[in-house]
Motif scaffolding. Sequence first.
Motif, PDB file in Angstrom:
ATOM      1  N   ASP A 281      14.345  36.305 -13.883  1.00 28.33           N
ATOM      2  CA  ASP A 281      12.914  36.303 -13.563  1.00 28.33           C
ATOM      3  C   ASP A 281      12.250  35.072 -14.183  1.00 28.33           C
ATOM      4  OD1 ASP A 281      10.345  36.840 -12.927  1.00 28.33           O
ATOM      5  OD2 ASP A 281      10.123  38.608 -14.205  1.00 28.33           O
ATOM      6  N   THR A 283       9.092  34.120 -13.404  1.00 32.68           N
ATOM      7  CA  THR A 283       7.647  34.217 -13.148  1.00 32.68           C
ATOM      8  C   THR A 283       6.831  33.659 -14.302  1.00 32.68           C
ATOM      9  OG1 THR A 283       8.051  36.227 -11.858  1.00 32.68           O
ATOM     10  CG2 THR A 283       5.792  35.792 -12.531  1.00 32.68           C
ATOM     11  N   SER A 331      14.054  37.158  -8.932  1.00 33.22           N
ATOM     12  CA  SER A 331      12.699  37.699  -8.825  1.00 33.22           C
ATOM     13  C   SER A 331      12.608  38.904  -9.745  1.00 33.22           C
ATOM     14  CB  SER A 331      12.386  38.114  -7.376  1.00 33.22           C
ATOM     15  OG  SER A 331      13.269  39.135  -6.959  1.00 33.22           O
ATOM     16  N   LYS A 332      11.418  39.506  -9.839  1.00 35.99           N
ATOM     17  CA  LYS A 332      11.244  40.681 -10.684  1.00 35.99           C
ATOM     18  C   LYS A 332      11.983  41.868 -10.081  1.00 35.99           C
ATOM     19  CE  LYS A 332       6.802  39.532 -12.809  1.00 35.99           C
ATOM     20  NZ  LYS A 332       5.409  39.972 -13.039  1.00 35.99           N
ATOM     21  N   ASN A 334      12.502  46.184 -11.135  1.00 32.50           N
ATOM     22  CA  ASN A 334      12.280  47.321 -12.027  1.00 32.50           C
ATOM     23  C   ASN A 334      13.478  48.269 -11.900  1.00 32.50           C
ATOM     24  OD1 ASN A 334      11.435  49.723 -13.302  1.00 32.50           O
ATOM     25  ND2 ASN A 334       9.295  49.276 -12.846  1.00 32.50           N
ATOM     26  N   LYS A 352      12.485  47.303  -3.202  1.00 30.82           N
ATOM     27  CA  LYS A 352      11.586  46.792  -4.249  1.00 30.82           C
ATOM     28  C   LYS A 352      10.184  47.286  -3.933  1.00 30.82           C
ATOM     29  CE  LYS A 352      11.529  42.779  -5.933  1.00 30.82           C
ATOM     30  NZ  LYS A 352      11.351  41.319  -6.048  1.00 30.82           N
TER      31      LYS A 352
END
Length: 388
Positions: A281, A283, A331-332, A334, A352
């Motif tokens: 990630d 970001t 990318s992110k 969870n 996602k």
Amino acid sequence: MKTAIPILQNIILSELEKDSKFEIQKTNAIFWTNITVDLLRFEQDAKPVYALIYSLELDNPEKIISKLTTFFETFIKALAENYVLGETSEATDYLLQSNNETFGKEVAFLKTLQQAVKSVERKRIKSYLPKSYERLTFEISDTDFENATIKKGREDLREKFKQWNSELVEESTPVISIANGQKNKIISLSWLKYAVAACVVLATGLFFFKYTNQAIVPNENTIVKTDNKNDTLNPEKNITIENGISIAAITIVSENTIVQQSEAMGFSSEKKLKITITVKDATSRIKSLEKYIAANTKETTTLNNYKKELIDLEKTIDNYEFDGKLLKLFSKFNFKQDAVLVTDDQNYYLKKENFYYVLKSENKTMQLTKVSDNKILEVLKKISFENE
């Protein structure tokens, strides 16, 4: 506009930063010059200011536009205050030449307030002067001062002796008898105890003052940094500091996760497919690089390197690599809410948030693409529901 631009930035920038799509690099020097000039003419024509706000491509530009009247009034009041205090600028010159009504009223009010304050202060000083003179001419003679000091010192010493005497009575204290002709002198060790204690306190205080590591405040407004030994034990947590701006690191997390599949396939928990997901990630690093580039206009090697890195990182957003056993995401992700799914025909998909993406098993980096087929979406949503 050197004076007016910083004033406007203090008023409006904090509101712009609240918007989720605000990008600081879009508010360059040209933008601030234009919006400052256009805001000075806001009462005559507000359209140029609206156009500049829309050019920022905010998520909710109307929220900023609805506050422009308040921003304008606050801006004019700040310029009027500077003008009354004797600080002129291009902005105040324009407002005076254009006979701006709002600016004129604010200047008149502040000047009246200034005169009222001066008048009240003069009256206060006049009433205070006689008493002030008495205080200045009041003197104590050296003899009176010396006598008062001696008297106070004696009274304090008497009280201290009374306290020590009461303590001596309460405790049994060894004494030493010294023969001196026909008279004996008794020396109490308690007195030595008090003397030694006083010396120890004094010596300790001097030692602490001399050798304790004290913070030194620099003469200028600079940043003082100290090495944190804990950081060396966790190098992945270190953040590079460039010209006072923190450059965040890329977050890398890797976990084994169970692939979600339809219950109709009859797999037990031991037989369910598992893959490894590695998330890279960038970001936070992208945002910190954008902030650094926006704040530094002078071309340097570091700046050019960061610009190149930013371009490369932006190209990797929402990319992935998948070989059937290892999924690399740029990318992110969870791990508690997102998931990888497999259908009965052994096709893999990524979930996602509320979206589903196709995962192709190829030996190259690819861009995530959303699933658009409604039939496939129904199957994937059913699998997600069964695995909740």
